[in-house]
Design an enzyme around this catalytic site. Structure first.
Site, PDB file in Angstrom:
ATOM      1  N   HIS A 181       1.282   2.262   3.971  1.00 64.36           N
ATOM      2  CA  HIS A 181       0.323   3.346   4.226  1.00 64.36           C
ATOM      3  C   HIS A 181       0.513   3.820   5.668  1.00 64.36           C
ATOM      4  O   HIS A 181       0.704   3.015   6.575  1.00 64.36           O
ATOM      5  CB  HIS A 181      -1.090   2.804   4.030  1.00 64.36           C
ATOM      6  CG  HIS A 181      -2.160   3.848   4.021  1.00 64.36           C
ATOM      7  ND1 HIS A 181      -2.551   4.521   5.167  1.00 64.36           N
ATOM      8  CD2 HIS A 181      -2.937   4.324   3.018  1.00 64.36           C
ATOM      9  CE1 HIS A 181      -3.523   5.360   4.856  1.00 64.36           C
ATOM     10  NE2 HIS A 181      -3.784   5.269   3.559  1.00 64.36           N
ATOM     11  N   SER A 237      -8.328   1.446   5.225  1.00 65.61           N
ATOM     12  CA  SER A 237      -6.975   1.921   5.504  1.00 65.61           C
ATOM     13  C   SER A 237      -6.692   1.946   7.003  1.00 65.61           C
ATOM     14  O   SER A 237      -7.596   2.130   7.821  1.00 65.61           O
ATOM     15  CB  SER A 237      -6.759   3.317   4.924  1.00 65.61           C
ATOM     16  OG  SER A 237      -6.730   3.276   3.519  1.00 65.61           O
ATOM     17  N   ASP A 293      -0.339  -0.776  -4.792  1.00 68.81           N
ATOM     18  CA  ASP A 293      -1.641  -0.271  -5.239  1.00 68.81           C
ATOM     19  C   ASP A 293      -1.563   1.091  -5.911  1.00 68.81           C
ATOM     20  O   ASP A 293      -2.463   1.473  -6.656  1.00 68.81           O
ATOM     21  CB  ASP A 293      -2.634  -0.237  -4.065  1.00 68.81           C
ATOM     22  CG  ASP A 293      -2.279   0.784  -2.997  1.00 68.81           C
ATOM     23  OD1 ASP A 293      -1.109   1.210  -2.931  1.00 68.81           O
ATOM     24  OD2 ASP A 293      -3.173   1.141  -2.201  1.00 68.81           O
ATOM     25  N   ASN A 294      -0.541   1.853  -5.641  1.00 70.00           N
ATOM     26  CA  ASN A 294      -0.351   3.169  -6.269  1.00 70.00           C
ATOM     27  C   ASN A 294       1.017   3.689  -5.857  1.00 70.00           C
ATOM     28  O   ASN A 294       1.759   3.007  -5.142  1.00 70.00           O
ATOM     29  CB  ASN A 294      -1.457   4.167  -5.886  1.00 70.00           C
ATOM     30  CG  ASN A 294      -1.769   4.239  -4.409  1.00 70.00           C
ATOM     31  OD1 ASN A 294      -2.847   3.842  -3.980  1.00 70.00           O
ATOM     32  ND2 ASN A 294      -0.835   4.733  -3.611  1.00 70.00           N
ATOM     33  N   CYS A 338      -6.357   3.967  -3.208  1.00 71.81           N
ATOM     34  CA  CYS A 338      -6.588   2.583  -2.766  1.00 71.81           C
ATOM     35  C   CYS A 338      -7.776   1.856  -3.373  1.00 71.81           C
ATOM     36  O   CYS A 338      -7.616   0.852  -4.064  1.00 71.81           O
ATOM     37  CB  CYS A 338      -6.742   2.556  -1.248  1.00 71.81           C
ATOM     38  SG  CYS A 338      -5.262   3.031  -0.343  1.00 71.81           S
ATOM     39  N   ARG A 363      -7.742  -1.434  -6.070  1.00 68.88           N
ATOM     40  CA  ARG A 363      -8.044  -2.794  -5.618  1.00 68.88           C
ATOM     41  C   ARG A 363      -9.199  -3.397  -6.412  1.00 68.88           C
ATOM     42  O   ARG A 363      -9.200  -4.589  -6.733  1.00 68.88           O
ATOM     43  CB  ARG A 363      -8.351  -2.781  -4.112  1.00 68.88           C
ATOM     44  CG  ARG A 363      -7.112  -2.507  -3.302  1.00 68.88           C
ATOM     45  CD  ARG A 363      -7.381  -1.911  -1.916  1.00 68.88           C
ATOM     46  NE  ARG A 363      -6.178  -1.223  -1.508  1.00 68.88           N
ATOM     47  CZ  ARG A 363      -5.132  -1.831  -0.932  1.00 68.88           C
ATOM     48  NH1 ARG A 363      -5.190  -3.118  -0.637  1.00 68.88           N
ATOM     49  NH2 ARG A 363      -4.050  -1.140  -0.635  1.00 68.88           N
ATOM     50  N   LYS A 379      -5.410  -5.901   3.961  1.00 65.56           N
ATOM     51  CA  LYS A 379      -6.295  -4.754   3.756  1.00 65.56           C
ATOM     52  C   LYS A 379      -7.256  -5.023   2.597  1.00 65.56           C
ATOM     53  O   LYS A 379      -6.825  -5.371   1.506  1.00 65.56           O
ATOM     54  CB  LYS A 379      -5.450  -3.507   3.467  1.00 65.56           C
ATOM     55  CG  LYS A 379      -6.285  -2.287   3.082  1.00 65.56           C
ATOM     56  CD  LYS A 379      -5.391  -1.096   2.808  1.00 65.56           C
ATOM     57  CE  LYS A 379      -6.206   0.087   2.295  1.00 65.56           C
ATOM     58  NZ  LYS A 379      -5.392   1.283   2.076  1.00 65.56           N
ATOM     59  N   HIS A 382     -10.555  -2.852   1.738  1.00 62.65           N
ATOM     60  CA  HIS A 382     -10.882  -1.496   1.259  1.00 62.65           C
ATOM     61  C   HIS A 382     -11.797  -1.468   0.036  1.00 62.65           C
ATOM     62  O   HIS A 382     -11.712  -0.582  -0.813  1.00 62.65           O
ATOM     63  CB  HIS A 382      -9.616  -0.678   0.985  1.00 62.65           C
ATOM     64  CG  HIS A 382      -9.807   0.765   1.315  1.00 62.65           C
ATOM     65  ND1 HIS A 382      -8.797   1.707   1.274  1.00 62.65           N
ATOM     66  CD2 HIS A 382     -10.913   1.446   1.712  1.00 62.65           C
ATOM     67  CE1 HIS A 382      -9.258   2.884   1.622  1.00 62.65           C
ATOM     68  NE2 HIS A 382     -10.543   2.755   1.884  1.00 62.65           N
ATOM     69  N   LYS A 395       1.432   9.478  -5.309  1.00 60.32           N
ATOM     70  CA  LYS A 395       0.054   9.096  -5.008  1.00 60.32           C
ATOM     71  C   LYS A 395      -0.913  10.254  -5.227  1.00 60.32           C
ATOM     72  O   LYS A 395      -0.619  11.405  -4.911  1.00 60.32           O
ATOM     73  CB  LYS A 395      -0.035   8.617  -3.560  1.00 60.32           C
ATOM     74  CG  LYS A 395      -1.450   8.271  -3.086  1.00 60.32           C
ATOM     75  CD  LYS A 395      -1.455   7.782  -1.656  1.00 60.32           C
ATOM     76  CE  LYS A 395      -2.873   7.472  -1.184  1.00 60.32           C
ATOM     77  NZ  LYS A 395      -2.896   6.866   0.165  1.00 60.32           N
ATOM     78  N   ASP A 449       0.830  -1.198   0.000  1.00 61.14           N
ATOM     79  CA  ASP A 449       0.000   0.000   0.000  1.00 61.14           C
ATOM     80  C   ASP A 449       0.869   1.255   0.000  1.00 61.14           C
ATOM     81  O   ASP A 449       1.586   1.519   0.973  1.00 61.14           O
ATOM     82  CB  ASP A 449      -0.908  -0.016   1.241  1.00 61.14           C
ATOM     83  CG  ASP A 449      -2.025   0.993   1.158  1.00 61.14           C
ATOM     84  OD1 ASP A 449      -1.823   2.065   0.564  1.00 61.14           O
ATOM     85  OD2 ASP A 449      -3.110   0.721   1.678  1.00 61.14           O
ATOM     86  N   ASP A 450       0.834   1.998  -1.080  1.00 62.89           N
ATOM     87  CA  ASP A 450       1.593   3.247  -1.218  1.00 62.89           C
ATOM     88  C   ASP A 450       3.102   3.024  -1.367  1.00 62.89           C
ATOM     89  O   ASP A 450       3.893   3.915  -1.011  1.00 62.89           O
ATOM     90  CB  ASP A 450       1.353   4.188  -0.026  1.00 62.89           C
ATOM     91  CG  ASP A 450      -0.080   4.673   0.082  1.00 62.89           C
ATOM     92  OD1 ASP A 450      -0.870   4.397  -0.834  1.00 62.89           O
ATOM     93  OD2 ASP A 450      -0.401   5.335   1.082  1.00 62.89           O
TER      94      ASP A 450
END
Length: 464
Positions: A229, A149, A281-282, A70, A74, A124, A126, A302, A30-31
């Site tokens: 994240h 998150s 994810d990004n 996010c 996903r 996660k 989300h 992001k 994540d991130d």
């Protein structure tokens, strides 16, 4: 930076495994930024375990998330669709949100479960915290993780710490005193607040249990880590008290846990029968500085449609299927994972619903990708750009359409040749108006089709 190489192995030469049904593991951070792995050029973050996957597999250096935040990202990964096609394109979901991934959508888990796979989501989610939208309603036999998150709080997201990131890192006890984030098992909250110091390790523990329990049958493990994240936390035994090292510490902890997971796959004799995909994810949350990553050499991070927001690291590992120690600049996205996994497992997708992903198996041994174009939507779902081959066009409309004097603001127009300008520093829009016109038209054409054929998002009924 990894360098693409010429390959001489064909898909036909790959040895079949488990009657064409290899295990599939998708590790989704994540991130995590483009530059936040050793195999993608990080100068200071040590990731020997993911680097080993790269050394034994293939790096994808032109791999995109379908969105820069996010929830849309996903949705795209699991359904093989642009987020707008499944109604999850307008930013992220919150604890008070009343929408989520529709259980009628066909996810990777749904598809593989129909072929006899055991399926688990650990991490996660989300994509909605309501029962109808949780992993157990979307093809997964089991779920263990944080439903949104790790900076969001049950039940209404109102309990928020005002401590700054460095302060939170210095006082790791804030993992339970500063947040009211839930840990869910299947459909029930089992820990509130969850102790985020140990969550990465506990995800791995649960993932290893699942692999071990299902070693004699094909399985699909979706492991979307909650970190890096913010807020960032790690177990005491790997904690570095210097907040300047917070992000580095978290990534290296994730890498160590990846090592434990892959060691289990090897020890159980499953390496030749398993496909592992590691991606993010990004792009990195740059505003958090030492609590965020790096997208170098890409522009921005992001929340943006510049390359740093959506081009992410990706490593694919499949002994006997993907040649070791290779790299490719083949054009690919996380929407492509569903059709790719369907091809690898010998389970073609049905034709009853449209997907936007393409089968990437040709890119296992070639730089020529079946993907030729990709539409960029902003973090809030606005149509904002298109890549066609090496060319990227962007039309960024200001969120405030007029300035303080009431004068209309003009959209910003960009045209980049990514083959020559990966950093997006040279705007060629004024030099090539005909290409701008053509790409604008194609972008709008694709968006019209997606909009007209979009499927409904799940919505909570007023009386439920």
């Amino acid at each position: 930076m990894v360098v693409p190489v010429t390959l001489g192995v064909s898909i036909a030469d790959a040895a079949p495994t488990r009657d064409g049904k290899p295990n599939v593991i998708v590790i989704f951070t994540d991130d995590q930024g483009y530059n936040d792995l050793g195999c993608f050029g990080s100068p200071n973050i040590k990731t020997p375990n993911v680097d080993r996957l790269a050394a034994e597999g293939r790096c994808y250096t032109s791999f995109y998330s379908a969105c820069s935040v996010c929830s849309p990202s996903r949705a795209a990964l699991l359904t093989g669709c642009y987020p707008k096609r499944v109604g999850l394109h307008q930013h992220v979901l919150f604890p008070q949100s009343k929408t989520g991934l529709h259980p009628d959508e066909v996810t990777i888990a749904d598809h593989l479960k129909s072929a006899g796979y055991a399926t688990a989501c650990v991490g996660k989610w989300h994509l909605g915290h309501h029962k109808e939208t949780l992993p157990t309603s979307n093809g997964f036999d089991s779920y263990y993780g944080i439903p949104y998150s790790n900076d969001m709080n049950h039940p209404d997201n109102k309990r928020k710490t005002k401590m700054r990131s460095d302060e939170l890192w210095k006082d790791q006890s804030t993992a339970v005193t500063g947040w009211n984030t839930p840990l869910v098992q299947n459909e029930e909250i089992i820990e509130l607040p969850v102790d985020q110091r140990t969550i990465t390790r506990r995800y791995t523990d649960r993932a290893i249990e699942f692999i071990t329990e299902n070693k004699d049958q094909p399985f699909f493990l979706y492991l979307p880590h909650s970190m890096p994240h913010i807020p960032l936390y790690v177990p005491e035994d790997v904690y570095d008290a210097d907040p300047q090292n917070a992000y580095k510490c978290v990534i290296e902890h994730i890498d160590a846990e990846v090592g434990r997971l892959v060691d289990t796959v090897r020890e159980l004799g499953l390496a030749e029968d398993t496909v592992i995909i590691y991606t993010s994810d990004n792009g990195p949350w740059l505003q958090f500085k030492n609590h965020g990553g790096s997208a170098f050499p890409l522009r921005a991070g992001k929340g943006t449609t510049f390359e740093g927001g959506q081009r992410v690291p990706c490593v694919m590992w499949a002994p006997g299927r993907i040649p070791a120690g290779t790299s490719t600049n083949a054009f690919a996205t996380n929407m492509d994972l569903l059709p790719t996994i369907a091809a690898v497992t010998g389970m073609p997708l049905t034709s009853d619903r449209q997907v936007d992903g393409v089968d990437l198996t040709p890119t296992f041994t070639s730089d020529d990708s079946p993907r030729k174009e990709f539409v960029y939507y902003s973090a809030h779902g606005a149509l904002e750009g298109i890549r066609m081959g090496d060319w990227k066009y962007m039309r960024k409309v200001p969120r405030a359409l007029k300035n303080k004097k009431g004068t209309p603001r003009k959209p910003q127009i960009f045209l980049f040749n990514l083959a020559e300008d990966l950093e997006e520093q040279t705007n060629l829009a004024s030099d090539d108006p005909e290409r701008v016109k053509q790409m604008q038209a194609r972008m709008e054409e694709l968006d019209r089709e997606i909009t007209q054929n979009a499927r409904p998002v799940w919505r909570k009924k007023a009386d439920s």
